[in-house]
Design an enzyme around this catalytic site. Structure first.
Site, PDB file in Angstrom:
ATOM      1  N   PRO A  16      -5.754  -0.056 -18.876  1.00 29.97           N
ATOM      2  CA  PRO A  16      -7.059   0.692 -19.500  1.00 29.97           C
ATOM      3  C   PRO A  16      -7.738  -0.106 -20.715  1.00 29.97           C
ATOM      4  O   PRO A  16      -7.096  -0.495 -21.596  1.00 29.97           O
ATOM      5  CB  PRO A  16      -7.008   2.014 -19.427  1.00 29.97           C
ATOM      6  CG  PRO A  16      -5.581   2.065 -19.601  1.00 29.97           C
ATOM      7  CD  PRO A  16      -4.655   1.017 -19.107  1.00 29.97           C
ATOM      8  N   SER A  36      -1.071  -6.290 -29.702  1.00 30.56           N
ATOM      9  CA  SER A  36      -0.843  -5.627 -31.076  1.00 30.56           C
ATOM     10  C   SER A  36       0.713  -5.392 -31.166  1.00 30.56           C
ATOM     11  O   SER A  36       1.378  -5.704 -30.084  1.00 30.56           O
ATOM     12  CB  SER A  36      -1.768  -4.379 -31.500  1.00 30.56           C
ATOM     13  OG  SER A  36      -1.385  -3.517 -30.534  1.00 30.56           O
ATOM     14  N   ARG A  84     -13.825  -5.359 -27.837  1.00 30.57           N
ATOM     15  CA  ARG A  84     -12.827  -4.196 -28.370  1.00 30.57           C
ATOM     16  C   ARG A  84     -11.918  -4.511 -29.571  1.00 30.57           C
ATOM     17  O   ARG A  84     -11.135  -5.294 -29.687  1.00 30.57           O
ATOM     18  CB  ARG A  84     -12.007  -3.661 -27.179  1.00 30.57           C
ATOM     19  CG  ARG A  84     -11.268  -2.715 -27.403  1.00 30.57           C
ATOM     20  CD  ARG A  84     -10.089  -2.543 -26.297  1.00 30.57           C
ATOM     21  NE  ARG A  84      -9.215  -1.278 -26.692  1.00 30.57           N
ATOM     22  CZ  ARG A  84      -7.892  -1.308 -26.208  1.00 30.57           C
ATOM     23  NH1 ARG A  84      -7.478  -1.974 -25.487  1.00 30.57           N
ATOM     24  NH2 ARG A  84      -7.519  -0.027 -26.487  1.00 30.57           N
ATOM     25  N   HIS A 135       2.274  -6.707 -25.388  1.00 36.49           N
ATOM     26  CA  HIS A 135       1.023  -5.925 -26.049  1.00 36.49           C
ATOM     27  C   HIS A 135       0.675  -7.025 -27.107  1.00 36.49           C
ATOM     28  O   HIS A 135       1.311  -7.837 -27.573  1.00 36.49           O
ATOM     29  CB  HIS A 135       1.571  -4.833 -26.786  1.00 36.49           C
ATOM     30  CG  HIS A 135       2.154  -3.663 -26.074  1.00 36.49           C
ATOM     31  ND1 HIS A 135       1.500  -2.977 -25.456  1.00 36.49           N
ATOM     32  CD2 HIS A 135       3.505  -3.547 -25.902  1.00 36.49           C
ATOM     33  CE1 HIS A 135       2.392  -2.041 -24.773  1.00 36.49           C
ATOM     34  NE2 HIS A 135       3.406  -2.310 -25.075  1.00 36.49           N
ATOM     35  N   GLU A 166       7.250  -6.368 -20.626  1.00 32.50           N
ATOM     36  CA  GLU A 166       6.051  -5.417 -21.322  1.00 32.50           C
ATOM     37  C   GLU A 166       5.674  -6.101 -22.403  1.00 32.50           C
ATOM     38  O   GLU A 166       6.348  -6.875 -23.124  1.00 32.50           O
ATOM     39  CB  GLU A 166       6.981  -4.353 -21.817  1.00 32.50           C
ATOM     40  CG  GLU A 166       5.838  -3.533 -22.740  1.00 32.50           C
ATOM     41  CD  GLU A 166       6.485  -2.162 -23.495  1.00 32.50           C
ATOM     42  OE1 GLU A 166       7.856  -2.100 -23.348  1.00 32.50           O
ATOM     43  OE2 GLU A 166       5.885  -1.490 -23.802  1.00 32.50           O
TER      44      GLU A 166
HETATM   45  C1  DQA Z   1      -2.032  -2.448 -26.364  1.00 33.00           C
HETATM   46  C2  DQA Z   1      -1.376  -1.463 -27.417  1.00 33.00           C
HETATM   47  C3  DQA Z   1      -1.781  -0.087 -26.826  1.00 33.00           C
HETATM   48  O1  DQA Z   1      -1.072   0.865 -27.865  1.00 33.00           O
HETATM   49  C4  DQA Z   1      -3.364   0.076 -26.739  1.00 33.00           C
HETATM   50  O2  DQA Z   1      -3.242   1.354 -26.010  1.00 33.00           O
HETATM   51  C5  DQA Z   1      -3.933  -0.895 -26.042  1.00 33.00           C
HETATM   52  C6  DQA Z   1      -3.409  -2.235 -26.057  1.00 33.00           C
HETATM   53  C7  DQA Z   1      -1.834  -4.158 -27.022  1.00 33.00           C
HETATM   54  O3  DQA Z   1      -1.834  -4.925 -26.021  1.00 33.00           O
HETATM   55  O4  DQA Z   1      -1.613  -4.110 -28.180  1.00 33.00           O
HETATM   56  O5  DQA Z   1      -4.769  -0.779 -25.211  1.00 33.00           O
HETATM   57  O6  DQA Z   1      -1.143  -2.347 -25.215  1.00 33.00           O
END
Ligand code: DQA
Length: 146
Positions: free
Chosen positions: A11, A103, A19, A101, A99
């Protein structure tokens, strides 16, 4: 035919670029999709790239990756920290799952420190902005070669 690498996004990642750019950078999800497709192609892989704001759709796509894909790269976004359904879907896979991210959640609010996803993945890459996707891609391609 080599099976494609699935790259799934949770999401609000459809809003990348606008964003919270100070956290997530200025690249859009379309930019990331194009970079992933090009990088995978250099190694002889196609990609299936998908984003959904709906938890059940992500579960469906993880199941599809298990049936039709060679590997999975998943940025579950906020569902990382809440979703037992995504954890359970990942546990059914017998392909590598990374996985990722943009951030570094461990450096942020305390509620982001819990990942239901890490427990069910081969590995995690976080904190490198859009480059996390490319690093994830190289990680799974290396795994697929060995
Ligand atoms: C995220 C980190 C998550 O905590 C956050 O809710 C996101 C993006 C990232 O790619 O850094 O929506 O997955």
């Amino acid at each position: 035919m080599t099976k494609p690498i699935y790259i799934l996004n949770g999401p609000n990642l459809n809003l990348l670029g606008t964003r919270e750019p100070e956290i997530y950078g200025s690249e859009t999800l379309a930019d990331i999709e194009a970079a992933c497709a090009e990088s995978a192609k250099e190694h002889g892989y196609n990609t299936v790239f998908h984003q959904s704001n709906i938890e059940g759709e992500i579960v469906d796509m993880i199941q599809e990756a298990g049936q039709k894909g060679s590997a999975l790269i998943l940025n579950p976004a906020a569902y990382t920290h809440t979703s037992v359904a995504i954890h359970d879907a990942l546990k059914t896979l017998d392909i590598p799952a990374i996985e990722i991210h943009l951030s570094q959640p461990a450096k942020r609010e305390s509620f982001r420190r819990r990942s239901f996803v890490s427990e069910a993945c081969t590995g995690t890459i976080s904190g490198f902005g859009a480059n996390s996707y490319d690093l994830g891609l190289h990680a799974v391609i290396n795994l697929l070669k060995t």
